[in-house]
Design a protein around this motif. Structure first.
Motif, short mmCIF file in Angstrom:
data_model
loop_
_atom_site.label_atom_id
_atom_site.label_comp_id
_atom_site.label_asym_id
_atom_site.label_seq_id
_atom_site.Cartn_x
_atom_site.Cartn_y
_atom_site.Cartn_z
N ALA A 162 0.83 -1.21 0.00
CA ALA A 162 0.00 0.00 0.00
C ALA A 162 0.87 1.26 0.00
O ALA A 162 0.52 2.27 -0.64
CB ALA A 162 -0.92 -0.01 1.22
N ILE A 163 1.99 1.20 0.69
CA ILE A 163 2.92 2.34 0.69
C ILE A 163 3.52 2.52 -0.70
O ILE A 163 3.72 3.66 -1.16
CB ILE A 163 4.01 2.13 1.76
N ASP A 164 3.79 1.41 -1.38
CA ASP A 164 4.29 1.51 -2.77
C ASP A 164 3.29 2.25 -3.65
O ASP A 164 3.67 3.09 -4.48
CB ASP A 164 4.54 0.11 -3.33
N VAL A 165 2.01 1.94 -3.46
CA VAL A 165 0.97 2.62 -4.24
C VAL A 165 0.96 4.11 -3.91
O VAL A 165 0.84 4.97 -4.80
CB VAL A 165 -0.41 1.99 -3.96
N MET A 166 1.09 4.45 -2.64
CA MET A 166 1.15 5.86 -2.25
C MET A 166 2.32 6.56 -2.92
O MET A 166 2.17 7.66 -3.48
CB MET A 166 1.28 5.99 -0.72
N ALA A 167 3.50 5.94 -2.89
CA ALA A 167 4.67 6.55 -3.50
C ALA A 167 4.48 6.73 -5.00
O ALA A 167 4.83 7.79 -5.57
CB ALA A 167 5.91 5.70 -3.22
N ASP A 168 3.94 5.71 -5.66
CA ASP A 168 3.69 5.81 -7.10
C ASP A 168 2.70 6.93 -7.41
O ASP A 168 2.86 7.68 -8.39
CB ASP A 168 3.15 4.48 -7.64
N THR A 169 1.68 7.06 -6.57
CA THR A 169 0.66 8.10 -6.76
C THR A 169 1.27 9.49 -6.62
O THR A 169 1.02 10.39 -7.44
CB THR A 169 -0.49 7.91 -5.76
N ILE A 170 2.08 9.67 -5.59
CA ILE A 170 2.73 10.97 -5.37
C ILE A 170 3.63 11.31 -6.55
O ILE A 170 3.59 12.43 -7.08
CB ILE A 170 3.52 10.96 -4.05
N ALA A 171 4.44 10.34 -6.97
CA ALA A 171 5.37 10.59 -8.08
C ALA A 171 4.62 10.97 -9.36
O ALA A 171 5.02 11.89 -10.08
CB ALA A 171 6.24 9.37 -8.30
N GLU A 172 3.53 10.27 -9.63
CA GLU A 172 2.76 10.54 -10.83
C GLU A 172 2.13 11.94 -10.77
O GLU A 172 2.14 12.68 -11.77
CB GLU A 172 1.68 9.48 -11.02
N LYS A 173 1.61 12.30 -9.62
CA LYS A 173 1.00 13.63 -9.48
C LYS A 173 2.05 14.73 -9.64
O LYS A 173 1.79 15.78 -10.23
CB LYS A 173 0.27 13.74 -8.14
N HIS A 174 3.24 14.50 -9.11
CA HIS A 174 4.31 15.49 -9.28
C HIS A 174 4.68 15.64 -10.75
O HIS A 174 4.92 16.75 -11.23
CB HIS A 174 5.54 15.09 -8.46
N ARG A 175 4.74 14.52 -11.46
CA ARG A 175 5.07 14.59 -12.88
C ARG A 175 3.98 15.32 -13.67
O ARG A 175 4.27 16.13 -14.55
CB ARG A 175 5.28 13.17 -13.44
N GLU A 176 2.72 15.02 -13.33
CA GLU A 176 1.62 15.67 -14.02
C GLU A 176 1.65 17.19 -13.84
O GLU A 176 1.30 17.95 -14.75
CB GLU A 176 0.28 15.11 -13.51
N GLN A 177 2.07 17.63 -12.65
CA GLN A 177 2.13 19.07 -12.35
C GLN A 177 3.40 19.73 -12.88
O GLN A 177 3.53 20.96 -12.85
CB GLN A 177 2.01 19.30 -10.85
N GLY A 178 4.34 18.92 -13.35
CA GLY A 178 5.59 19.46 -13.86
C GLY A 178 6.54 19.96 -12.78
O GLY A 178 7.42 20.78 -13.06
N PHE A 179 6.39 19.46 -11.55
CA PHE A 179 7.28 19.89 -10.46
C PHE A 179 8.67 19.35 -10.71
O PHE A 179 8.86 18.19 -11.09
CB PHE A 179 6.76 19.39 -9.11
N SER A 180 9.67 20.19 -10.46
CA SER A 180 11.05 19.79 -10.69
C SER A 180 11.93 20.19 -9.51
O SER A 180 11.50 20.87 -8.60
CB SER A 180 11.57 20.46 -11.96
#
Length: 387
Positions: free
Chosen positions: A369-387
């Protein structure tokens, strides 16, 4: 500083806590400035009352002060004004209209001692002209700054300040001052970011050769600190997860370690803060940049650990620009950790990512479940273009 412009005030080498709240790892200073015109003399800001004797010792030979400029009513800047008025009873306290009432309430300065100024007003000292610029919510509603036209000096009070005790008049180590300035912004100014942005824009029309704050060193090359403040105010969040946590019996710590590893594997930076030992100023600095906040906490008496609750309270008060929030943690038999923490952050305009809580030590299902959380956070950051 310049012809007939002097730095006074006091360096507080030993102070380690401000407002009984804010850590001061490098001490601080209370800067006061004297501007001597051909006709009048003005003292800009005073010092914290605990060091009034230092300021008074610097002006024993000054026969007359005509004006005492109060940029901000808080005691570390205006607290010694009553003592100055005892020495110079004919001096007028120059301040905003809102500051007058606050100074009367906070310091019992008599009404007849004031000379209030409107936004953009000027005051001639003879060959020296002070222009007063309202800067509300930097960081109280009554604040202003002063621009000395002939020398192009901005006396900025808390604007562009930093808590550093040093013998240097001017900035000599930009890296050190940048960190101290960011800490100062995070701890004091971040809740007022939007209004501060308007005040930064307001200063664009002024040619500023020097910034003289009321805490820290003077900027004789001010462009870089103004750029830093613009970044802290206007730039989007960064690809960063801020993870304050506390663990009692290793369960939460194991979850934190796993989440950190997974986030890093996904290209997301993480800054960890063990709340049993952390400097809250460091945590506040991370909140300036973080796109996501994850609070790690065990359950104590059916709710979050008090240190985790304090971290949530701090984040709510500072109002960082984070976009996402979640919670990980453990419990023994049950509780309302998520509900309690969620109720403590009404000021945060964030999307909540599904929390992960476990009973006792985490299992492989919990880690998944933590892996899913990490994947979700990473994907949202990529979608927002955060660098």
């Amino acid at each position: 500083m310049k012809d007939n412009v002097f730095l006074l005030g006091a360096v507080d080498w030993n102070r380690r806590l401000f407002d009984s709240l804010i850590p001061l790892p490098d001490g601080t200073s209370y800067n006061s400035y004297m501007v001597c015109g051909s006709e009048k003399t003005a003292l800009l800001d005073s010092v914290d009352p605990c060091m009034a004797d230092v300021l008074l010792s610097q002006i024993t030979d000054v026969a007359k002060i005509d004006y005492i400029v109060s940029h901000h009513a808080e005691q570390d800047h205006s607290g010694s004004i009553p003592m100055l008025l005892e020495k110079y009873p004919d001096a007028k306290v120059v301040c905003t209209t809102k500051a007058r009432g606050m100074l009367m309430d906070l310091l019992h300065i008599p009404e007849e001692s004031f000379h209030t100024v409107e936004d953009g007003a000027t005051l001639s000292l003879g060959a020296k002209t002070l222009e007063f610029i309202y800067t509300p919510w930097v960081h109280w509603p009554e604040t202003m700054v002063t621009y000395l036209r002939e020398d192009r000096i901005l006396f900025s009070c808390d604007f562009f300040g930093s808590h550093i005790a040093t013998s240097d008049m001017f900035v000599v180590d930009k890296g050190r001052v940048h960190e101290a300035g960011k800490r100062y912004f995070a701890e004091i100014m971040m809740p007022f970011r939007d209004v501060i942005g308007k005040n930064l824009e307001k200063l664009k029309k002024y040619d500023i050769d020097m910034i003289a704050p009321s805490h820290g060193q003077i900027y004789d090359d001010p462009a870089w600190i103004m750029d830093a403040w613009r970044d802290w105010v206007f730039a989007p969040p960064k690809n960063l997860v801020v993870l304050p946590y506390v663990s009692m019996h290793e369960s939460t710590a194991r979850m934190v370690d796993h989440l950190t590893t997974k986030l890093v594997d996904n290209g997301v930076r993480v800054e960890l803060y063990d709340l049993t030992v952390t400097d809250i100023g460091k945590l506040a600095m991370s909140l300036v940049d973080g796109a996501t906040i994850v609070v790690g906490t065990p359950t104590v008496l059916a709710g979050p650990h008090p240190l985790a609750a304090y971290a949530a309270f701090l984040a709510n008060a500072l109002r960082p620009r984070a976009k996402y929030l979640s919670i990980i943690g453990s419990y023994g038999w049950g509780g309302k950790t998520v509900e309690t923490l969620s109720a403590m952050i009404p000021n945060l305009k964030v999307e909540v990512i599904d929390p992960v809580l476990c009973k006792g030590l985490p299992t492989k299902e919990v880690f998944a479940a933590i892996d899913v959380m990490a994947d979700t956070i990473a994907e949202k950051h990529r979608e927002q273009g955060f660098s």
